[in-house]
Design a protein around this motif. Sequence first.
Motif, mmCIF file in Angstrom:
data_model
loop_
_atom_site.group_PDB
_atom_site.id
_atom_site.type_symbol
_atom_site.label_atom_id
_atom_site.label_comp_id
_atom_site.label_asym_id
_atom_site.label_seq_id
_atom_site.Cartn_x
_atom_site.Cartn_y
_atom_site.Cartn_z
ATOM 1 N N VAL A 240 1.314 -0.713 0.126
ATOM 2 C CA VAL A 240 0.131 0.119 -0.045
ATOM 3 C C VAL A 240 0.709 1.125 -0.362
ATOM 4 O O VAL A 240 2.104 1.418 0.372
ATOM 5 C CB VAL A 240 -0.814 0.193 1.347
ATOM 6 C CG1 VAL A 240 -1.360 1.687 1.295
ATOM 7 C CG2 VAL A 240 -1.572 -1.161 1.162
ATOM 8 N N ASP A 241 0.731 2.444 -0.367
ATOM 9 C CA ASP A 241 1.020 3.403 -0.676
ATOM 10 C C ASP A 241 0.418 4.353 -1.044
ATOM 11 O O ASP A 241 -1.216 4.311 -1.153
ATOM 12 C CB ASP A 241 2.442 4.060 -1.351
ATOM 13 C CG ASP A 241 1.870 3.566 -4.071
ATOM 14 O OD1 ASP A 241 0.430 3.689 -3.779
ATOM 15 O OD2 ASP A 241 2.538 2.927 -4.151
ATOM 16 N N ALA A 242 0.481 5.218 -0.856
ATOM 17 C CA ALA A 242 -0.092 6.706 -0.906
ATOM 18 C C ALA A 242 -1.020 7.225 -2.161
ATOM 19 O O ALA A 242 -2.731 7.359 -2.341
ATOM 20 C CB ALA A 242 0.918 8.050 -0.583
ATOM 21 N N ASN A 243 -1.007 6.337 -3.222
ATOM 22 C CA ASN A 243 -1.661 6.416 -4.851
ATOM 23 C C ASN A 243 -2.710 5.093 -4.739
ATOM 24 O O ASN A 243 -2.949 4.474 -5.661
ATOM 25 C CB ASN A 243 -0.631 6.318 -5.900
ATOM 26 C CG ASN A 243 -1.482 6.799 -7.280
ATOM 27 O OD1 ASN A 243 -1.662 7.534 -6.644
ATOM 28 N ND2 ASN A 243 -1.031 6.004 -8.432
ATOM 29 N N THR A 244 -2.557 4.238 -3.293
ATOM 30 C CA THR A 244 -3.448 2.764 -3.466
ATOM 31 C C THR A 244 -4.811 3.380 -3.974
ATOM 32 O O THR A 244 -5.203 4.341 -3.108
ATOM 33 C CB THR A 244 -3.448 1.968 -2.115
ATOM 34 O OG1 THR A 244 -1.832 2.086 -2.729
ATOM 35 C CG2 THR A 244 -4.388 0.755 -1.986
ATOM 36 N N PRO A 245 -5.961 2.951 -4.856
ATOM 37 C CA PRO A 245 -6.802 3.139 -5.111
ATOM 38 C C PRO A 245 -8.080 3.987 -3.819
ATOM 39 O O PRO A 245 -8.274 2.874 -2.785
ATOM 40 C CB PRO A 245 -7.860 2.723 -5.953
ATOM 41 C CG PRO A 245 -6.755 1.400 -6.567
ATOM 42 C CD PRO A 245 -5.410 2.311 -5.326
ATOM 43 N N PRO A 246 -8.952 4.353 -3.484
ATOM 44 C CA PRO A 246 -10.413 4.551 -2.621
ATOM 45 C C PRO A 246 -10.553 2.744 -2.082
ATOM 46 O O PRO A 246 -10.958 1.987 -3.597
ATOM 47 C CB PRO A 246 -11.262 5.286 -3.118
ATOM 48 C CG PRO A 246 -10.076 5.893 -3.833
ATOM 49 C CD PRO A 246 -8.735 5.639 -4.790
ATOM 50 N N THR A 247 -10.385 2.919 -1.189
ATOM 51 C CA THR A 247 -11.028 1.531 -0.787
ATOM 52 C C THR A 247 -12.238 1.041 -0.324
ATOM 53 O O THR A 247 -12.200 2.151 0.691
ATOM 54 C CB THR A 247 -10.187 0.675 -0.365
ATOM 55 O OG1 THR A 247 -8.686 0.406 -1.073
ATOM 56 C CG2 THR A 247 -10.375 -0.525 -0.299
ATOM 57 N N TYR A 248 -13.388 0.042 -0.474
ATOM 58 C CA TYR A 248 -13.973 -0.126 0.227
ATOM 59 C C TYR A 248 -13.631 -1.224 1.166
ATOM 60 O O TYR A 248 -13.627 -2.390 0.163
ATOM 61 C CB TYR A 248 -15.941 -0.041 -0.396
ATOM 62 C CG TYR A 248 -16.734 -0.488 0.554
ATOM 63 C CD1 TYR A 248 -17.413 0.748 1.000
ATOM 64 C CD2 TYR A 248 -17.412 -2.088 0.754
ATOM 65 C CE1 TYR A 248 -18.804 -0.242 1.799
ATOM 66 C CE2 TYR A 248 -18.526 -2.134 0.693
ATOM 67 C CZ TYR A 248 -19.332 -1.428 1.823
ATOM 68 O OH TYR A 248 -20.061 -1.705 3.124
ATOM 69 N N LEU A 249 -14.022 -2.139 2.169
ATOM 70 C CA LEU A 249 -13.968 -3.057 2.833
ATOM 71 C C LEU A 249 -15.327 -3.731 3.698
ATOM 72 O O LEU A 249 -15.949 -2.453 4.099
ATOM 73 C CB LEU A 249 -12.686 -3.332 3.612
ATOM 74 C CG LEU A 249 -10.936 -2.944 2.426
ATOM 75 C CD1 LEU A 249 -10.701 -1.722 3.744
ATOM 76 C CD2 LEU A 249 -9.952 -4.357 3.071
ATOM 77 N N THR A 250 -15.338 -5.118 3.757
ATOM 78 C CA THR A 250 -16.295 -5.513 4.498
ATOM 79 C C THR A 250 -15.735 -6.791 4.979
ATOM 80 O O THR A 250 -15.385 -7.983 3.884
ATOM 81 C CB THR A 250 -17.346 -5.671 3.221
ATOM 82 O OG1 THR A 250 -18.487 -5.951 4.670
ATOM 83 C CG2 THR A 250 -17.814 -6.174 2.331
ATOM 84 N N HIS A 251 -16.477 -7.387 6.235
ATOM 85 C CA HIS A 251 -15.415 -9.078 6.225
ATOM 86 C C HIS A 251 -16.954 -8.844 7.976
ATOM 87 O O HIS A 251 -17.504 -7.929 8.287
ATOM 88 C CB HIS A 251 -14.680 -8.372 7.103
ATOM 89 C CG HIS A 251 -13.383 -9.913 7.056
ATOM 90 N ND1 HIS A 251 -12.947 -9.701 6.305
ATOM 91 C CD2 HIS A 251 -13.644 -11.310 6.788
ATOM 92 C CE1 HIS A 251 -11.574 -11.041 5.895
ATOM 93 N NE2 HIS A 251 -12.685 -11.560 6.151
ATOM 94 N N ALA A 252 -17.154 -10.186 7.802
ATOM 95 C CA ALA A 252 -17.480 -11.124 9.673
ATOM 96 C C ALA A 252 -16.179 -10.610 10.288
ATOM 97 O O ALA A 252 -15.721 -11.595 9.708
ATOM 98 C CB ALA A 252 -18.584 -12.077 8.313
ATOM 99 N N GLY A 253 -16.720 -10.870 11.479
ATOM 100 C CA GLY A 253 -15.953 -10.739 12.258
ATOM 101 C C GLY A 253 -15.696 -12.178 12.501
ATOM 102 O O GLY A 253 -14.944 -12.963 13.057
#
Length: 311
Positions: A240-253
């Motif tokens: 990961v760096d400053a130019n990594t695309p905007p990201t949406y994450l979803t997961h179950a605990g």
Amino acid sequence: MRNKLIVGLQNQKLKLFSLFAGLCLQFTQSSAQDTLSLYDGAVPNYRHGQLAPLPGKLSPGLIYRVTTPSLEIYLPEKGMANGTGILICPGGSYKVLTYAGEGVAIAKAFAQKGVTAFVLKYRLPDDSLMVNKTTGPLQDAQRAIKLIRENAAKWQLDSHKVGVIGFSAGGHLASTLATHYRQPVIENRNQTSLRPDFLILVYPVISMQDSLTHADSRRNLLGSQPPADLIKLYSNELQVDANTPPTYLTHAGDDHLVDVDNSIVFYEKLRHQHVAAEMHLYPKGGHGYIFAKADWMTPLFEWMKNGKWLK
């Protein structure tokens, strides 16, 4: 005992995906408007060899081998297209593709929102089919986004609004595409940007490190005893760096197959690089929770609206 538990969970996952994939097939067969082969001529990194046998019993909705990688294209209804395109990477531990449930059904949901969807049928790592099985899936993902961008006008797309979504091991492929775009593993004479404009990761495998990885995915992609430099290279939280695309994450605990820390660690890396990121964690649902939670895409679509990728 732990290995037996993991194998049992993997088998339960495949049975669950197969069940819902079969249901999905009732509504998704022959729904694509077009299918596009990724390569006009020879498939790169291909070698002729004796193919490993497929499982004796094949489950509907799952793809067990890909020799001709392709894009299956799902267009919004006439007048609904909003210029956004999305590349979809189904999961399956780099062993199978959960194609109906994490590919076709997802494409139809995006198309209903005006997003042109492309389901990627990527090659599964296989020493009998590839000179270097580790780069095969990434070659297909890079080639796919290159084709989408270069043909944006054909599909009425804004070439600056092309994102990627990945599930489980497909999340590893999507995050690899989003963090390795500066190192092309395909021919790219036109210097077309291989960087997705946004990234969506659903219960993703992110890391190849012992403390985080999904062992089956790592073994299938990198081999049984990968060297340390390869583990580091494909541990995408480290890329990961400053130019990594905007990201949406979803997961179950309570995901006991792919640890939720994959998403949490990736989110933290994004945050420290000041990359716009949003994460939705559910306390229960396990791996593949999307098959039991009908409204899981509601906050995702809201995030896309806020990012101007959805009207």
